[in-house]
Design a protein around this motif. Structure first.
Motif, PDB file in Angstrom:
ATOM      1  N   GLU A 208      15.434  -2.327  36.235  1.00  0.00           N
ATOM      2  CA  GLU A 208      15.981  -1.293  37.108  1.00  0.00           C
ATOM      3  C   GLU A 208      17.430  -1.580  37.499  1.00  0.00           C
ATOM      4  OE1 GLU A 208      13.264  -1.364  40.346  1.00  0.00           O
ATOM      5  OE2 GLU A 208      11.595  -0.493  39.199  1.00  0.00           O
ATOM      6  N   ARG A 291      11.138  -1.733  30.495  1.00  0.00           N
ATOM      7  CA  ARG A 291      10.988  -0.452  31.185  1.00  0.00           C
ATOM      8  C   ARG A 291       9.513  -0.083  31.314  1.00  0.00           C
ATOM      9  NH1 ARG A 291      15.806   2.710  27.926  1.00  0.00           N
ATOM     10  NH2 ARG A 291      17.572   1.724  28.998  1.00  0.00           N
ATOM     11  N   ILE A 295       7.738   0.723  34.876  1.00  0.00           N
ATOM     12  CA  ILE A 295       7.041   1.979  35.169  1.00  0.00           C
ATOM     13  C   ILE A 295       5.594   1.737  35.567  1.00  0.00           C
ATOM     14  CG2 ILE A 295       6.218   4.136  34.142  1.00  0.00           C
ATOM     15  CD1 ILE A 295       8.788   4.085  32.416  1.00  0.00           C
ATOM     16  N   ASN A 296       4.962   0.749  34.927  1.00  0.00           N
ATOM     17  CA  ASN A 296       3.524   0.541  35.109  1.00  0.00           C
ATOM     18  C   ASN A 296       3.177  -0.706  35.917  1.00  0.00           C
ATOM     19  OD1 ASN A 296       2.310   2.721  33.179  1.00  0.00           O
ATOM     20  ND2 ASN A 296       3.907   1.713  31.965  1.00  0.00           N
TER      21      ASN A 296
END
Length: 341
Positions: A208, A291, A295-296
């Motif tokens: 991020e 990524r 996200i998860n």
């Protein structure tokens, strides 16, 4: 001798016979004129409709006289997205002014870093960090030069104390102020048993904050050959999803109290053997996988060890596992990328 009445009757009949063709002709003429008039009006109305249709198309610019429901919904959706984009741009501008946005998001586009290296460390490991700074990570201007010239970003990764704000936290803050080389996971509480979660949070938050091609996890007792690492990673730049390291397997210990005890041992089958995964001293994942973790992160399972946990996240994905012996830190060799202390 015919009577006057008879003569009158014949003359009247003859007059009727003589006037009938003239009346019929006049009726036909009138009917024809009426037909032309009606046809003309209809033709004019048709031309008017065509003209009005073209004008409507010209005004709307759509080439259509009406917009469908689907098109209307698309237009509304585009407008909503435009509003969100405008709001995000305003937030980004404000964040940039406050200094919360890294340099890669600035208006002047810069080359994407090759790799972001996270050196996982802990409280009471200051001596290890000093050794790493002197050996390969550098400090101050040399650290910035490594980022600019080699595209390698390196930071010590640590969480916070269970007693937030105590002397342990303050010592890290002072050290970070002096060297500016920490990546502090504010939401993570430091504890040896939480290392798998720490590794997960590192990948998630690093992806991020820095938009690099690769993200590497390294222990704070490992020496890294930056040049060898850079040349190795450059060879895989065309592969979008790679997981690189010294791949291994091993026994799953099921008895509580054993050094390498795995509480979820039963999930690994009767053979009690771990699936293939990269050794935990050092391994690298590409930006797409980082990524994915970001996200998860809330639903990715962790096991007793961070290397097994990381391997489990990619076992069901279309990922290229690269077993590169140069990442086997236990045995140093010429051209090796890492070596354990």
């Amino acid at each position: 001798m015919q009577s006057k009445g008879s003569n009158y009757h014949r003359n009247a009949t003859a007059g009727l016979v003589f006037r009938s063709p003239i009346s019929a002709l006049m009726l036909c003429t009138i009917a024809a004129m009426a037909s032309f008039y009606v046809a003309g009006r209809l033709w004019q109305d048709a031309e008017d409709r065509v003209y009005l249709g073209k004008e409507l198309d010209r005004i709307t610019g759509q080439g259509k006289s009406a917009i469908s429901v689907d098109d209307t919904l698309k237009i509304i959706g585009c407008r909503e997205q435009q509003k969100k984009l405008t709001a995000l741009e305003m937030e980004l501008a404000a964040a940039r002014q406050e200094g919360f946005v890294s340099d890669h998001l600035s208006k002047t586009k810069k080359k994407r870093p090759l790799v972001m290296i996270g050196v996982l460390t802990g409280f009471g490991r200051k001596n290890n960090r000093e050794v790493i700074r002197k050996a390969w990570m550098s400090t101050g201007e040399a650290l910035k030069k490594m980022e600019v010239e080699k595209g390698v970003i390196a930071r010590f990764v640590i969480g916070r104390s269970a007693n937030r704000g105590d002397s342990l936290d303050r010592d890290i803050d002072i050290e970070d102020k002096n060297h500016n080389d920490f990546f502090i996971l504010e939401s993570h509480v430091e504890a040896p048993v939480e290392l798998p979660k720490k590794t997960k949070l590192f990948f998630a938050h690093a992806a991020e904050r820095w938009e690099a091609e690769y993200y590497a996890k390294v222990n704070d007792d490992v020496y890294v050959n930056i040049d060898a690492l850079g040349s190795t990673l450059a060879a895989y730049i065309d592969k979008p999803r790679v997981y690189i390291g010294c791949m291994k397997s091993g026994e799953v210990f099921s008895e509580e109290g054993q050094k390498w005890y795995e509480p979820d041992w039963w999930k690994f089958g009767d053979g009690k053997t771990y699936f293939r995964h990269a050794s935990g001293e050092m391994f690298v994942i590409s930006k797409a996988l980082a990524r994915f973790v970001s996200i998860n992160k809330s639903i990715l399972r962790t096991y007793a060890f961070d290397d097994v946990s990381t391997g489990s996240w990619f076992i069901g994905l279309d990922v290229k596992h690269i077993d590169d012996k140069k990442f086997c830190c236990a045995s140093w060799s010429t051209g090796g990328i890492c070596a354990g202390a």
